[in-house]
Motif scaffolding. Structure first.
Motif, PDB file in Angstrom:
ATOM      1  N   TYR A 129      -2.230   8.541   0.034  1.00 32.00           N
ATOM      2  CA  TYR A 129      -1.071   9.351  -0.345  1.00 32.00           C
ATOM      3  C   TYR A 129       0.219   8.818   0.281  1.00 32.00           C
ATOM      4  O   TYR A 129       1.234   9.516   0.294  1.00 32.00           O
ATOM      5  CB  TYR A 129      -1.288  10.806   0.076  1.00 32.00           C
ATOM      6  CG  TYR A 129      -2.292  11.543  -0.789  1.00 32.00           C
ATOM      7  CD1 TYR A 129      -1.873  12.338  -1.852  1.00 32.00           C
ATOM      8  CD2 TYR A 129      -3.658  11.440  -0.547  1.00 32.00           C
ATOM      9  CE1 TYR A 129      -2.789  13.010  -2.649  1.00 32.00           C
ATOM     10  CE2 TYR A 129      -4.588  12.106  -1.336  1.00 32.00           C
ATOM     11  CZ  TYR A 129      -4.144  12.886  -2.387  1.00 32.00           C
ATOM     12  OH  TYR A 129      -5.055  13.549  -3.182  1.00 32.00           O
ATOM     13  N   ALA A 134       0.908  15.792  -0.080  1.00 31.28           N
ATOM     14  CA  ALA A 134       0.604  15.701  -1.507  1.00 31.28           C
ATOM     15  C   ALA A 134       1.458  16.651  -2.333  1.00 31.28           C
ATOM     16  O   ALA A 134       1.667  16.424  -3.523  1.00 31.28           O
ATOM     17  CB  ALA A 134      -0.881  16.005  -1.740  1.00 31.28           C
ATOM     18  N   ILE A 171      -6.823  17.483   0.427  1.00 37.13           N
ATOM     19  CA  ILE A 171      -5.577  16.757   0.219  1.00 37.13           C
ATOM     20  C   ILE A 171      -4.750  16.905   1.492  1.00 37.13           C
ATOM     21  O   ILE A 171      -4.877  17.902   2.206  1.00 37.13           O
ATOM     22  CB  ILE A 171      -4.769  17.280  -0.990  1.00 37.13           C
ATOM     23  CG1 ILE A 171      -4.536  18.795  -0.873  1.00 37.13           C
ATOM     24  CG2 ILE A 171      -5.441  16.914  -2.300  1.00 37.13           C
ATOM     25  CD1 ILE A 171      -3.612  19.357  -1.941  1.00 37.13           C
ATOM     26  N   LYS A 190      -3.280  15.690  -7.043  1.00 34.51           N
ATOM     27  CA  LYS A 190      -1.867  15.312  -6.924  1.00 34.51           C
ATOM     28  C   LYS A 190      -1.074  16.357  -6.132  1.00 34.51           C
ATOM     29  O   LYS A 190       0.139  16.248  -5.999  1.00 34.51           O
ATOM     30  CB  LYS A 190      -1.243  15.152  -8.318  1.00 34.51           C
ATOM     31  CG  LYS A 190      -1.917  14.111  -9.198  1.00 34.51           C
ATOM     32  CD  LYS A 190      -1.736  12.712  -8.642  1.00 34.51           C
ATOM     33  CE  LYS A 190      -2.181  11.656  -9.649  1.00 34.51           C
ATOM     34  NZ  LYS A 190      -3.620  11.754  -9.977  1.00 34.51           N
TER      35      LYS A 190
END
Length: 228
Positions: A129, A134, A171, A190
């Motif tokens: 990332y 994120a 994440i 994402k």
């Protein structure tokens, strides 16, 4: 007392019993908060976040914000209700907590084993990332995009808070995004919100939004009563 209730009622559900002390012999914050909330059980009382913070500062003078009550409920399974999250057990003001049972786990708790991602794999995940959150894109070790006076710290965050914190469900989020989104949402890889994870978000919404949600669900479930 807490240990006896845990062994008899809660262990079977996967509720996590906090360690009493850390490696240096200091009482852990989780243990202190749980003990404070359990006073006079079953006749417990509501406790404000400020009161908890003042109590913890007797042991950790530099603590700024006590989050343990929320984590003990949502992440570790203790039946601690919150005035902020909304609950049906007792009436609480926003920012207040109350332990209501040592015999039942927190209703939204999913009793699955939480496995930590080791440091090496966590570093690799952050690299994927770009060492950025994120969700908001703030870079670790640099001023946060939205909080310029604070340095970004990346934390392991659930993509789906209903599932364990393991590889494939993590994440990196900065400390501010992780705190703000709590266990309310399900994210994609994402860092984008995709689904609702905690229905209490609806309660916090405007009346018009709640009405629209009600109409959608009423139609989907054909007017069926929740217990019908």
């Amino acid at each position: 007392m807490i240990g006896k209730y845990y062994e008899k009622y809660l262990k079977r559900y996967g509720v996590k019993l906090p360690k009493l002390t850390d490696t240096e012999g200091n009482y852990t914050k989780d243990a202190l908060v749980l003990a404070y909330l359990s006073q006079s059980y079953p006749s417990t009382k509501s406790v404000s976040k400020g009161e908890l913070t003042q109590f913890i500062r007797q042991y950790y003078p530099d603590v700024a914000d006590v989050q343990q009550a929320r984590h003990l409920a949502a992440q570790k399974g203790w039946h601690i209700v919150s005035g902020t999250r909304g609950n049906k057990d007792v009436e609480l003001k926003p920012g207040e907590y109350q332990l209501t049972s040592l015999e039942k786990p927190y209703p939204a708790f999913v009793g699955q084993k939480r496995e930590e991602v080791d440091i090496e794999n966590w570093d690799k995940l952050k690299e994927r990332y770009g060492n950025r959150c994120a969700t908001c894109g703030s870079k670790e070790g640099e001023p946060n995009i939205h909080w310029q006076n604070s340095i970004t710290q990346l934390q392991k965050s659930h993509m789906n808070p209903k599932k364990p914190l393991v590889a494939g469900n993590i994440i990196p989020q900065c400390q501010f995004c992780n705190r703000a989104y709590r266990n309310y949402w399900i994210f994609d890889d994402k860092g984008r919100v995709r689904k609702l994870a905690n229905p209490s978000v609806i309660i916090k919404s405007d009346e018009k939004v709640r009405w629209e949600v009600y109409k959608i669900l009423y139609k989907e479930f054909k007017g069926r009563k929740p217990n019908g």
